[in-house]
Design an enzyme around this catalytic site. Structure first.
Site, PDB file in Angstrom:
ATOM      1  N   ARG A 162      -0.162  18.345  -1.395  1.00 57.82           N
ATOM      2  CA  ARG A 162      -1.265  18.394  -2.353  1.00 57.82           C
ATOM      3  C   ARG A 162      -1.840  16.999  -2.615  1.00 57.82           C
ATOM      4  O   ARG A 162      -3.065  16.815  -2.654  1.00 57.82           O
ATOM      5  CB  ARG A 162      -0.774  19.005  -3.668  1.00 57.82           C
ATOM      6  CG  ARG A 162      -1.905  19.229  -4.666  1.00 57.82           C
ATOM      7  CD  ARG A 162      -1.455  19.949  -5.924  1.00 57.82           C
ATOM      8  NE  ARG A 162      -0.631  19.090  -6.767  1.00 57.82           N
ATOM      9  CZ  ARG A 162       0.642  19.292  -6.997  1.00 57.82           C
ATOM     10  NH1 ARG A 162       1.274  20.316  -6.432  1.00 57.82           N
ATOM     11  NH2 ARG A 162       1.334  18.476  -7.782  1.00 57.82           N
ATOM     12  N   ASP A 209       0.831  -1.207   0.000  1.00 55.83           N
ATOM     13  CA  ASP A 209       0.000   0.000   0.000  1.00 55.83           C
ATOM     14  C   ASP A 209       0.864   1.255   0.000  1.00 55.83           C
ATOM     15  O   ASP A 209       0.450   2.315   0.453  1.00 55.83           O
ATOM     16  CB  ASP A 209      -0.953   0.006   1.203  1.00 55.83           C
ATOM     17  CG  ASP A 209      -0.222  -0.084   2.537  1.00 55.83           C
ATOM     18  OD1 ASP A 209       0.996  -0.349   2.525  1.00 55.83           O
ATOM     19  OD2 ASP A 209      -0.850   0.126   3.584  1.00 55.83           O
TER      20      ASP A 209
END
Length: 327
Positions: free
Chosen positions: A261, A241
């Site tokens: 961001r 992951d």
């Protein structure tokens, strides 16, 4: 039998009537069907022109000579073997005729001995014609197979560097890209930033909803990340992951901005599993060559892993080092 006769139908283009008649009689004697016309224009007007077994054409014809006739056949894509007859045996005429598509030629001798040669010349021309067609077909098939092989090679290359679940670069390609970009940054004294991103508590999703649901989430996260990076950046699935992002020509400050961001994009995205809405967070470690002096690409990667671990230890949903906007 009718099919064989159709294959043996020969068109004679000859304006001298007694010559045409002698040629016709000889070919009929040898088992051919024969149709005679007096000019190239008459031949070109035949709707069944492409169906002839062969065309025997005199070079000296009214209005349109043998060369002009050959050129016109080529323009109209009439695919029939043509044998040119010349009374002179002129070498230049023969060479030009062959260049324009004639399969063979025969010299019209005054004693008409050429009539005996005409049937075997027709068969030889027909053989060349069939061989040319076979070669053209083989060339076409070879080209198609080569193009297909090229496509398959490209696809195999793409698959070899792509993670099948997320459809972004895989770990192996990332390591190669890291070495390449690190060496390039060192050579040209340019900064290079590296971000390692990890989904927080992702194991709980697999344990609660199953690995198929977890795979769907990973693919969705990858899509979000792809839409948040530049064309020249390298995004890869780094581990189960975890994702890794290389940012060429990027200093630490801008690398931190990118990480924040991306983190915000993932956090604000609504994930759905079995009609249940979920939100996710991620942590990220950011390192850049202007902030950390690494001697090797592996050293830069190791520091990125350490900074990801530091972000996790600070309570997850973190970027390390923390971004401090310049005043």
């Amino acid at each position: 039998m009718e099919e064989e006769e159709e294959k043996k139908k020969v068109l004679v283009v000859e304006d001298t009537k007694d010559h045409a008649e002698l040629i016709k009689l000889k070919l009929i004697e040898q088992g051919y069907q024969v149709e005679v016309v007096e000019s190239g224009e008459d031949a070109l007007s035949l709707p069944h022109l492409s169906s002839f077994y062969a065309i025997v054409c005199d070079f000296l014809l009214p209005k349109m000579n043998g060369i002009e006739f050959l050129i016109e056949l080529k323009k109209r894509n009439v695919d029939v073997p043509v044998i040119v007859m010349t009374a002179h045996g002129d070498e230049q005429t023969v060479v030009r005729a062959m260049k324009e598509g004639a399969y063979d030629y025969i010299v019209k001798e005054v004693d008409f001995n050429f009539l005996e040669l005409l049937p075997p010349v027709i068969e030889e021309a027909r053989g060349k014609y069939l061989l040319t067609r076979q070669n053209a077909e083989l060339t076409k098939k070879l080209k198609e197979k080569t193009e297909r092989l090229t496509e398959l090679t490209k696809e195999l290359k793409r698959l070899s560097i792509t993670d099948p679940l997320t459809n972004i670069y895989n770990r192996r390609f990332f390591f190669e890209a890291l070495k390449l970009e690190f060496n390039r940054a060192s050579r040209y004294l340019q900064p290079l930033a590296l971000i390692i991103l990890d989904l927080d508590d992702f194991k709980k999703i697999n344990d609660t909803y199953g690995h198929l649901a977890g795979d769907k989430i990973l693919a969705e996260v990858a899509s979000i990340l792809v839409n948040g990076v530049r064309q020249g950046d390298v995004l890869a699935r780094y581990g189960g992951d975890e994702f890794a992002l290389l940012l060429p020509a990027t200093e630490l400050g801008n690398g931190l901005k990118v990480a924040l961001r991306l983190k915000k994009k993932v956090t604000e995205h609504c994930f759905f599993i079995k009609q249940k809405k979920l939100t996710l967070t991620l942590s990220a470690g950011v390192v850049a060559t202007d902030d950390f002096s690494a001697k090797t690409a592996e050293g830069l990667l190791e520091e990125g892993d350490k900074r990801l671990l530091a972000a996790k230890k600070r309570g997850k949903d973190q970027i390390f080092p923390p971004y401090k906007p310049s005043s």
